[in-house]
Design a protein around this motif. Structure first.
Motif, mmCIF file in Angstrom:
data_model
loop_
_atom_site.group_PDB
_atom_site.id
_atom_site.type_symbol
_atom_site.label_atom_id
_atom_site.label_comp_id
_atom_site.label_asym_id
_atom_site.label_seq_id
_atom_site.Cartn_x
_atom_site.Cartn_y
_atom_site.Cartn_z
ATOM 1 N N ASP A 255 -2.993 2.186 -3.966
ATOM 2 C CA ASP A 255 -2.366 3.496 -3.767
ATOM 3 C C ASP A 255 -3.341 4.642 -4.018
ATOM 4 O OD1 ASP A 255 -2.480 3.933 -6.518
ATOM 5 O OD2 ASP A 255 -0.411 3.297 -6.868
ATOM 6 N N ALA A 256 -2.811 5.837 -4.206
ATOM 7 C CA ALA A 256 -3.645 7.044 -4.292
ATOM 8 C C ALA A 256 -4.627 7.005 -5.459
ATOM 9 C CB ALA A 256 -2.763 8.281 -4.370
ATOM 10 N N GLY A 257 -4.327 6.184 -6.480
ATOM 11 C CA GLY A 257 -5.302 5.885 -7.516
ATOM 12 C C GLY A 257 -5.666 7.031 -8.446
ATOM 13 N N THR A 258 -6.777 6.822 -9.147
ATOM 14 C CA THR A 258 -7.231 7.744 -10.184
ATOM 15 C C THR A 258 -7.431 9.168 -9.663
ATOM 16 O OG1 THR A 258 -8.386 5.881 -11.194
ATOM 17 C CG2 THR A 258 -9.030 8.079 -11.932
ATOM 18 N N PHE A 259 -7.911 9.262 -8.426
ATOM 19 C CA PHE A 259 -8.244 10.562 -7.847
ATOM 20 C C PHE A 259 -7.023 11.223 -7.195
ATOM 21 C CE2 PHE A 259 -11.931 12.625 -5.219
ATOM 22 C CZ PHE A 259 -12.089 13.608 -6.190
ATOM 23 N N GLY A 260 -5.903 10.481 -7.124
ATOM 24 C CA GLY A 260 -4.693 11.012 -6.492
ATOM 25 C C GLY A 260 -4.920 11.356 -5.033
ATOM 26 N N THR A 261 -5.648 10.484 -4.325
ATOM 27 C CA THR A 261 -6.074 10.815 -2.965
ATOM 28 C C THR A 261 -5.008 10.505 -1.923
ATOM 29 O OG1 THR A 261 -8.280 10.155 -3.687
ATOM 30 C CG2 THR A 261 -7.965 10.536 -1.326
ATOM 31 N N MET A 262 -4.641 11.501 -1.138
ATOM 32 C CA MET A 262 -3.752 11.270 -0.001
ATOM 33 C C MET A 262 -4.606 11.048 1.241
ATOM 34 S SD MET A 262 -0.803 11.298 -1.208
ATOM 35 C CE MET A 262 -0.673 11.382 -2.991
ATOM 36 N N GLY A 263 -4.231 10.064 2.029
ATOM 37 C CA GLY A 263 -4.993 9.731 3.226
ATOM 38 C C GLY A 263 -5.650 8.357 3.125
ATOM 39 N N VAL B 201 0.883 -1.161 0.000
ATOM 40 C CA VAL B 201 0.000 0.000 0.000
ATOM 41 C C VAL B 201 0.919 1.207 0.000
ATOM 42 C CG1 VAL B 201 -1.787 1.246 1.282
ATOM 43 C CG2 VAL B 201 -1.737 -1.265 1.327
ATOM 44 N N SER B 202 0.610 2.216 -0.817
ATOM 45 C CA SER B 202 1.540 3.347 -0.829
ATOM 46 C C SER B 202 0.867 4.662 -1.180
ATOM 47 C CB SER B 202 2.672 3.078 -1.819
ATOM 48 O OG SER B 202 3.638 4.097 -1.691
ATOM 49 N N GLU B 203 1.341 5.708 -0.534
ATOM 50 C CA GLU B 203 0.882 7.054 -0.876
ATOM 51 C C GLU B 203 1.925 8.075 -0.443
ATOM 52 O OE1 GLU B 203 -2.521 8.407 1.336
ATOM 53 O OE2 GLU B 203 -2.008 7.198 3.069
ATOM 54 N N ASP C 93 5.683 7.677 -5.938
ATOM 55 C CA ASP C 93 6.154 7.612 -7.329
ATOM 56 C C ASP C 93 7.485 6.872 -7.451
ATOM 57 O OD1 ASP C 93 3.914 8.951 -8.039
ATOM 58 O OD2 ASP C 93 4.867 10.907 -8.247
ATOM 59 N N ILE C 94 8.414 7.162 -6.556
ATOM 60 C CA ILE C 94 9.711 6.467 -6.615
ATOM 61 C C ILE C 94 9.544 5.046 -6.111
ATOM 62 C CG2 ILE C 94 12.112 6.485 -5.833
ATOM 63 C CD1 ILE C 94 11.805 9.565 -5.492
ATOM 64 N N GLY C 95 8.773 4.910 -5.037
ATOM 65 C CA GLY C 95 8.537 3.578 -4.476
ATOM 66 C C GLY C 95 7.979 2.619 -5.515
ATOM 67 N N ARG C 96 7.086 3.123 -6.342
ATOM 68 C CA ARG C 96 6.455 2.273 -7.350
ATOM 69 C C ARG C 96 7.477 1.718 -8.344
ATOM 70 N NH1 ARG C 96 2.681 5.665 -8.964
ATOM 71 N NH2 ARG C 96 4.223 6.692 -10.256
ATOM 72 N N THR C 97 8.531 2.506 -8.630
ATOM 73 C CA THR C 97 9.507 2.038 -9.613
ATOM 74 C C THR C 97 10.452 1.007 -9.017
ATOM 75 O OG1 THR C 97 11.155 3.760 -9.136
ATOM 76 C CG2 THR C 97 9.454 4.294 -10.760
ATOM 77 N N VAL C 98 10.607 1.001 -7.698
ATOM 78 C CA VAL C 98 11.571 0.076 -7.078
ATOM 79 C C VAL C 98 10.874 -1.139 -6.445
ATOM 80 C CG1 VAL C 98 13.455 -0.153 -5.416
ATOM 81 C CG2 VAL C 98 13.126 2.032 -6.612
ATOM 82 N N LEU C 99 9.745 -0.918 -5.774
ATOM 83 C CA LEU C 99 9.074 -2.012 -5.065
ATOM 84 C C LEU C 99 8.277 -2.851 -6.061
ATOM 85 C CD1 LEU C 99 7.819 0.044 -1.985
ATOM 86 C CD2 LEU C 99 9.954 -1.250 -2.229
#
Ligand code: ADP
Ligand code: MG
Length: 574
Positions: free
Chosen positions: A415-423, A391-393, A399-405
């Motif tokens: 993750d934050a998904g289509t809406f780019g939601t933080m929280g 799970v990441s946000e 963004d960096i985590g997605r490229t490495v993990l």
């Protein structure tokens, strides 16, 4: 005997609980209060799992993730007025992500309506904008009917959020048991297939592609299309690119995954097949300069209205992704063919992947302290269990985590998904944890949060500890939103002036000990500043399956991502 039975009374709360049970609702997330407490108790008595959260927004995020992970909606149960309003964020997020969700809101008593009743609000109307279906049953007898319709609407067609309003006076009202008829469990959505002629055209466009690319979106993950899509990739040796939550449908370490050459792949592909991914901001709208002006898009989607958005597609395949992919496989199988592995396209992609991977490895190997993002994520990746949920946000963190993990399993990244939601992070992690406990015990949920993102729902750590969930929280802490300051700069700044006058809006308190939020509730907390401390704390956290942990990882407050060919994801938040 019959005479006695016909006297038997049942409360509105029990009718709601039974209607949910009949529709196979397994999990309710919520916060109780007037008038919904009795509903939660009745549901728990029927064997529906109830997870009490600390804010309705997080509860709603959690319930929506249940829908994505299990294909049946989770329920978010909230009180009237402010409770329901807090849940709107989760409803909007679910709808944007095309995830099923059922929100049940208590509302004020019908006979006090328009009188200024306790927490009175036009809830059904308010929810209309955030849902596919929003309604209030007209009587207790109508509850099972409306709940079945809401569950069905949430999973049929393009999945989304639904709302059912329950006036306070329904909850304790007693009616004769025999007056209630429960609807049958609504069936899983019917499977639709694409037109045969469109499948033929699509197959021929793919066969004639010089530089093909498959894009695997979270719609493909939701459709459980992993088996057919993997077959398509492997049988015809086609390069594929997962979207953020499409990661894991085919494993990230698959030799045909070109995630590390994302921009290049998008920019020069001449045929792109979209499996459940919209051409929205995440995919740069499908337009130049990020794509060739004459790129041929083949869109596979369950939602007809989506087809043709932003581009004129070469072929549209309307239907269930798994079913349509099988149709494509059948058609392609008719003539022996595979995309040549020695093509110039593969060479270009492989070279770009190599140089991008080398650039991030170099950043990761930097020994300077505080650590940078890449160093942190490379050490995390080394120990990440293959079957864990990620799970990441957070902006750079995500963004960096997605490229490495790496993800190796479908529906294991949230993750934050289509809406780019933080929280969303803690709610998603809690949902993944309760699902994992029931369906795949032993799996860890690794929740990688920016320090700002963590703050949106930090008190859910108490929820995590209360239910003792298998979650490891990593807070990648740069003292701010995007960037922060170190303690010395901070002190210097505050020497002569009040904080509100000088502290930049993106700054958060430097050196915050977020791990103490976890220890406050009995979990394990670690404050780490070096790669060695990070490795050790993660090893210990993974070894101890009896407790959740939070590792607070201090990084360089001014750390950023490596230079990009394009400024890709711009976010307004953290
Ligand atoms: P991503 O963020 O991964 O690019 P999107 O959320 O933009 O993905 O797109 C997902 C798409 O998948 C939506 O357009 C949705 O209509 C579609 N979808 C959802 N479920 C199915 C399904 N079972 N079959 C086909 N398409 C689906
Ligand atoms: Mg930060």
């Amino acid at each position: 005997n019959f005479a006695e039975r016909s006297e038997e009374q049942v409360s509105g709360a029990k009718v709601i609980a039974q209607a949910l049970k009949t529709q196979d609702v397994e999990y309710i997330f919520g916060i109780v209060g007037i008038p919904v407490t009795e509903i939660a108790i009745a549901a728990q008595q029927l064997g529906i799992k109830y997870i009490g959260m600390r804010n309705e927004q997080a509860a709603c995020y959690a319930a929506s993730a249940i829908g994505y992970l299990t294909s049946r909606p989770g329920v978010c149960l909230v009180v009237s007025g402010p409770g329901l309003i807090h849940a709107l964020g989760g409803m909007a997020n679910a709808n944007m992500n095309c995830w099923p969700l059922l929100v049940i809101g208590g509302s004020s008593e019908r006979n006090q309506e328009t009188m200024g009743a306790f927490q009175e609000f036009p809830q059904v109307e308010a929810c209309r904008l955030y849902t596919k279906f929003s309604a209030r049953p007209s009587s207790i007898e109508a509850i099972p009917f409306v709940i079945e319709k809401a569950v069905r609407s949430s999973i049929y067609g393009r999945p989304g959020a639904c709302y059912v309003d329950i006036p306070a006076d329904f909850v304790n009202l007693q009616v004769n048991v025999n007056s209630i008829k429960y609807m049958e469990r609504c069936m899983s959505p019917p499977i639709s297939m694409a037109e045969t002629s469109a499948v033929c055209t699509a197959a021929s466009v793919i066969r004639n592609a010089k530089q093909p690319l498959l894009i695997i979106g979270k719609g493909a993950a939701y459709a459980h299309a992993e088996e057919s899509i993997k077959k398509l990739v492997e049988q015809y040796k086609l390069p594929f690119l997962p979207t953020p939550m499409g990661k894991g449908v085919v494993p990230d370490n698959h030799p045909y995954c070109v995630g590390a050459a994302r921009s290049r792949a998008l920019q020069f592909a001449d045929v792109i097949v979209l499996f459940g991914a919209r051409l929205n901001w995440i995919l740069h709208f499908g337009l130049p300069p990020r794509y060739q002006p004459d790129v041929k898009f083949i869109q596979v989607d369950i939602c007809a209205e989506e087809l043709g958005n932003n581009v004129k597609p070469a072929v549209t395949l309307l239907g269930n992704i798994h079913a349509v992919t099988k149709q494509l496989l059948e058609e392609l199988d008719k003539t022996p063919w595979q995309y040549p592995p020695e093509s110039k396209w593969w060479k270009t992609l492989r070279e770009k992947m190599k140089s991008n991977e080398a650039a991030s490895k170099e950043l990761a190997s930097k020994k300077s302290l505080p650590m940078n993002y890449y160093t942190v994520f490379y050490h995390v990746q080394e120990q990440l269990p293959r079957d864990c949920f990620v799970v990441s946000e957070g902006a750079n963190t995500m963004d960096i985590g997605r490229t490495v993990l790496q993800n190796y399993l479908p529906r294991h990244r949230l993750d934050a998904g289509t809406f780019g939601t933080m929280g969303v992070g803690l709610g998603f992690a809690i949902a993944a944890a309760v699902v994992a406990k029931d369906r795949s015990p032993g799996q860890w949920i690794i929740c990688v949060e920016g320090d700002s993102a963590f703050g949106f729902s930090g008190m859910e750590v108490e929820t995590i500890c209360r239910y003792n969930l298998p979650i490891i929280l990593l807070v990648v802490n740069n003292n701010g939103i995007y960037q922060g300051f170190d303690t010395d700069t901070w002190k210097e700044m505050l020497k002569f002036q009040d904080a509100t006058a000088v502290v930049p809006p993106m700054c958060l308190l430097p050196n915050s000990h977020y791990e103490q939020v976890m220890t406050a509730f009995g979990g394990k907390g670690y404050f780490v500043q070096t790669p060695e401390e990070l490795q050790k704390s993660l090893r210990q956290s993974l070894a101890d399956t009896t407790k959740p942990s939070l590792i607070n990882i201090m990084i360089e407050p001014q750390a950023t991502r490596k230079a990009q060919d394009f400024h890709w994801l711009t976010r307004s938040n953290m």
